[in-house]
Design an enzyme around this catalytic site. Structure first.
Site, PDB file in Angstrom:
ATOM      1  N   GLY A   1      30.964  31.000  19.352  1.00 43.16           N
ATOM      2  CA  GLY A   1      31.623  30.972  20.738  1.00 43.16           C
ATOM      3  C   GLY A   1      31.728  32.179  21.356  1.00 43.16           C
ATOM      4  O   GLY A   1      31.488  32.368  22.651  1.00 43.16           O
ATOM      5  N   THR A   2      32.072  33.349  20.787  1.00 43.31           N
ATOM      6  CA  THR A   2      32.093  34.482  21.078  1.00 43.31           C
ATOM      7  C   THR A   2      30.869  34.882  21.965  1.00 43.31           C
ATOM      8  O   THR A   2      30.730  35.544  23.023  1.00 43.31           O
ATOM      9  CB  THR A   2      32.463  35.744  20.024  1.00 43.31           C
ATOM     10  OG1 THR A   2      33.753  35.418  19.548  1.00 43.31           O
ATOM     11  CG2 THR A   2      32.357  37.034  20.640  1.00 43.31           C
TER      12      THR A   2
ATOM     13  N   ASN B   1      43.812  28.503  23.271  1.00 44.19           N
ATOM     14  CA  ASN B   1      43.805  28.353  21.895  1.00 44.19           C
ATOM     15  C   ASN B   1      45.089  28.430  21.447  1.00 44.19           C
ATOM     16  O   ASN B   1      45.451  27.969  20.359  1.00 44.19           O
ATOM     17  CB  ASN B   1      43.043  29.291  21.088  1.00 44.19           C
ATOM     18  CG  ASN B   1      42.986  30.798  21.807  1.00 44.19           C
ATOM     19  OD1 ASN B   1      42.830  30.897  22.925  1.00 44.19           O
ATOM     20  ND2 ASN B   1      43.449  31.484  21.009  1.00 44.19           N
TER      21      ASN B   1
ATOM     22  N   GLN C   1      37.990  25.497  22.663  1.00 40.31           N
ATOM     23  CA  GLN C   1      39.116  24.471  22.040  1.00 40.31           C
ATOM     24  C   GLN C   1      39.219  23.278  22.667  1.00 40.31           C
ATOM     25  O   GLN C   1      39.570  22.208  22.029  1.00 40.31           O
ATOM     26  CB  GLN C   1      40.518  25.100  22.162  1.00 40.31           C
ATOM     27  CG  GLN C   1      40.658  26.383  21.541  1.00 40.31           C
ATOM     28  CD  GLN C   1      40.874  26.363  20.183  1.00 40.31           C
ATOM     29  OE1 GLN C   1      41.183  25.028  19.606  1.00 40.31           O
ATOM     30  NE2 GLN C   1      40.770  27.441  19.279  1.00 40.31           N
TER      31      GLN C   1
ATOM     32  N   GLY D   1      30.998  25.963  16.947  1.00 44.97           N
ATOM     33  CA  GLY D   1      30.729  24.778  15.808  1.00 44.97           C
ATOM     34  C   GLY D   1      32.208  24.704  14.922  1.00 44.97           C
ATOM     35  O   GLY D   1      32.518  23.531  14.934  1.00 44.97           O
ATOM     36  N   HIS D   2      32.621  25.898  14.621  1.00 46.27           N
ATOM     37  CA  HIS D   2      33.673  25.678  13.499  1.00 46.27           C
ATOM     38  C   HIS D   2      35.008  25.035  14.086  1.00 46.27           C
ATOM     39  O   HIS D   2      35.827  25.064  13.438  1.00 46.27           O
ATOM     40  CB  HIS D   2      33.731  26.926  12.853  1.00 46.27           C
ATOM     41  CG  HIS D   2      34.484  28.158  13.468  1.00 46.27           C
ATOM     42  ND1 HIS D   2      35.710  28.458  13.266  1.00 46.27           N
ATOM     43  CD2 HIS D   2      34.061  28.859  14.561  1.00 46.27           C
ATOM     44  CE1 HIS D   2      35.981  29.329  14.064  1.00 46.27           C
ATOM     45  NE2 HIS D   2      35.068  29.860  14.741  1.00 46.27           N
TER      46      HIS D   2
ATOM     47  N   THR E   1      15.471  33.698  14.831  1.00 49.52           N
ATOM     48  CA  THR E   1      15.222  32.353  14.314  1.00 49.52           C
ATOM     49  C   THR E   1      16.454  31.598  14.407  1.00 49.52           C
ATOM     50  O   THR E   1      17.389  32.128  13.794  1.00 49.52           O
ATOM     51  CB  THR E   1      14.612  32.813  13.059  1.00 49.52           C
ATOM     52  OG1 THR E   1      13.236  33.320  13.066  1.00 49.52           O
ATOM     53  CG2 THR E   1      14.229  31.279  12.255  1.00 49.52           C
TER      54      THR E   1
ATOM     55  N   CYS F   1      43.415  36.586  15.964  1.00 52.70           N
ATOM     56  CA  CYS F   1      43.202  38.281  16.377  1.00 52.70           C
ATOM     57  C   CYS F   1      44.506  39.088  16.451  1.00 52.70           C
ATOM     58  O   CYS F   1      44.711  40.135  16.221  1.00 52.70           O
ATOM     59  CB  CYS F   1      42.576  38.370  17.743  1.00 52.70           C
ATOM     60  SG  CYS F   1      41.206  37.123  17.799  1.00 52.70           S
TER      61      CYS F   1
HETATM   62  C1  LIG Z   1      37.719  30.440  18.471  1.00 53.82           C
HETATM   63  C2  LIG Z   1      37.515  30.686  19.903  1.00 53.82           C
HETATM   64  C3  LIG Z   1      36.477  31.511  20.416  1.00 53.82           C
HETATM   65  C4  LIG Z   1      35.664  32.272  19.653  1.00 53.82           C
HETATM   66  O1  LIG Z   1      34.806  31.311  18.958  1.00 53.82           O
HETATM   67  P1  LIG Z   1      33.596  31.849  17.406  1.00 53.82           P
HETATM   68  O2  LIG Z   1      32.876  30.934  17.223  1.00 53.82           O
HETATM   69  O3  LIG Z   1      35.048  32.016  16.386  1.00 53.82           O
HETATM   70  O4  LIG Z   1      33.453  33.350  17.866  1.00 53.82           O
HETATM   71  C5  LIG Z   1      36.447  31.655  21.759  1.00 53.82           C
HETATM   72  N1  LIG Z   1      37.241  31.090  22.407  1.00 53.82           N
HETATM   73  C6  LIG Z   1      38.330  30.207  22.193  1.00 53.82           C
HETATM   74  C7  LIG Z   1      39.090  29.745  23.009  1.00 53.82           C
HETATM   75  C8  LIG Z   1      38.532  30.041  20.739  1.00 53.82           C
HETATM   76  O5  LIG Z   1      39.465  29.418  20.192  1.00 53.82           O
END
Ligand SMILES: *Cc1c(COP(=O)(O)O)cnc(C)c1O
Length: 396
Positions: free
Chosen positions: A80-81, A159, A187, A208-209, A245, A333
């Site tokens: 996501g970052t 989040n 989120q 994804g996570h 890749t 964080c």
């Molecule tokens: C977790 C999160 C991210 C970052 O996602 P990652 O895959 O962990 O880099 C970005 N934005 C929000 C709102 C999140 O909750």
């Protein structure tokens, strides 16, 4: 000693569900070909990556044409970052004469810290504040967005508090000045309906996570027709939009997770919301002097941010941990530092309440029975901590 695990930290990360893992398994030892290879062994993997792209597009209401569509709206990333960084980077490069980014005070560090970096490079960054319920100051937003603004970045759902921003309205304000609109929907994806066309988003990030796929994979939606400058340059993967890749197994997992989320969206929304609302009602009934943070009318269904006055969130977490209950005292964080999170500070949550804030975040893997267990264990923990709190004494 109860050895069970009650995982209520799903906004930090979620479990990979068995269906997702099962879909991924062949891509480690059997279908390990490189999607860029000319041979059919690699080619069949490329076709499967395209299928995942189609599944992600479906969850977001994006268009998907075919593998030869060089303007595909979905780009796979590493997280996501990266999606957040890549979106803002692309928007700035698409409007090079504009030097301003407008975002919010409650964004994830993936947006805020990237903006800090851009500010050091000479861009102007304006952070829009929120009210006590976490609602965006729309008047300030309207004032901030001008003809120098390249991009407005506002998250879909927060989040920490789950507060949902009026993204369609924000997009409109951005577009009125010719700026792009990016939304961090990490989120929100899989929890509330997302339609990039209804909202008129130009860029949108997911990870994804946070929706039962693995860590280390994400996706970025980019509206067709927007010139895209990659953040990561290398090979011609992802139509030249993201070198490196492909993380094939995780991409397949993300596709599957999106497919499952879409198929169960309404039902899951209802069940998470019911579990969360019942939980909050019971906690409220059992424990005095608490506050529930966020826009209560407009929240992600599984997020509950509760401030327990006059005690430390870290102490609550430690005592919950004894019972195998996992929650969080803010964003991952901020954990470890004693400052209340930037989100609660932006909301102006009083210091004595902000410090005792716990975020419980649910997923489809939780049960009402697990939450009842928490409701049983929580009141004596809070009472015990308040008993030894000097603040609680003085305020009695
Ligand atoms: C977790 C999160 C991210 C970052 O996602 P990652 O895959 O962990 O880099 C970005 N934005 C929000 C709102 C999140 O909750």
């Amino acid at each position: 000693m109860d050895k069970r695990l009650i995982y209520l930290d799903n906004n930090a990360t979620t479990a990979v569900v068995p269906e997702v893992l099962e879909a991924m398994m062949p891509y480690f030892c059997e279908k390990y070909g490189n999607p860029s290879s000319i041979h059919r062994f690699g080619g069949s993997v490329a076709a499967d990556v395209e299928n995942a792209r189609k599944q992600v597009a479906a969850l977001l209401g994006a268009s998907y044409r075919d593998k030869d569509d060089c303007a595909t709206e979905i780009i796979f990333t590493s997280c996501g970052t990266e999606s957040d960084n890549a979106a803002i980077n692309a928007a700035l490069n698409a409007l090079p004469e504009r030097k301003k980014i407008v975002t919010t005070a409650v964004e994830h560090p993936a947006v805020l810290h990237y903006c800090d970096e851009l500010a050091r490079k000479g861009y102007t960054v304006e952070l829009i504040g929120v009210d006590g319920c976490g609602r965006l100051d729309m008047a300030a937003l309207e004032k901030a967005v001008d003809n120098d603004t390249a991009v407005v970045s506002a998250m879909w759902g927060n989040n920490e508090t789950g507060t949902i921003f009026p993204v369609a309205k924000i997009a409109k304000i951005a577009h009125a000045k010719g700026a792009y609109f990016h939304s961090d929907a990490v989120q929100a994806a899989g929890k509330v309906p997302i339609d990039v066309n209804e909202v008129n988003a130009d860029f949108l990030s997911i990870s994804g996570h946070k929706l039962h796929a693995p860590k280390g994979v994400g996706a970025l939606y980019v509206r067709r027709g927007i010139p895209f400058t990659p953040l990561i340059c290398g090979g011609h993967q992802e139509r030249g939009r993201r070198g490196g890749t492909e993380n094939v197994a995780s991409i397949i997992g993300l596709g599957k997770a999106c497919e499952i989320a879409l198929a169960n969206l309404d039902e899951e929304y209802r069940s998470l919301k019911k579990m969360r609302d019942d939980f909050e009602a019971k906690v409220k009934a059992a424990i005095p002097r608490i506050r529930i943070n966020g826009d209560l009318e407009n929240r992600l269904p599984g997020t509950s941010s509760i401030s327990f006055e006059c005690i430390e969130g870290e102490s609550i977490l430690m005592l919950l941990d004894v019972f195998g209950i996992c929650a969080s005292s803010g964003s991952a964080c901020t954990t470890g530092s004693l400052e209340p999170s930037h989100v609660l500070r932006a909301m102006g949550v009083p210091y004595s309440a902000a410090h005792g804030t716990i975020r419980f975040s649910l997923s489809r893997c939780n049960t009402a029975e697990e939450l009842d267990f928490v409701v049983e264990k929580l009141p004596p923990i809070i009472a015990r901590l308040r008993e030894i709190s000097p603040y609680w004494e003085s305020e009695k």
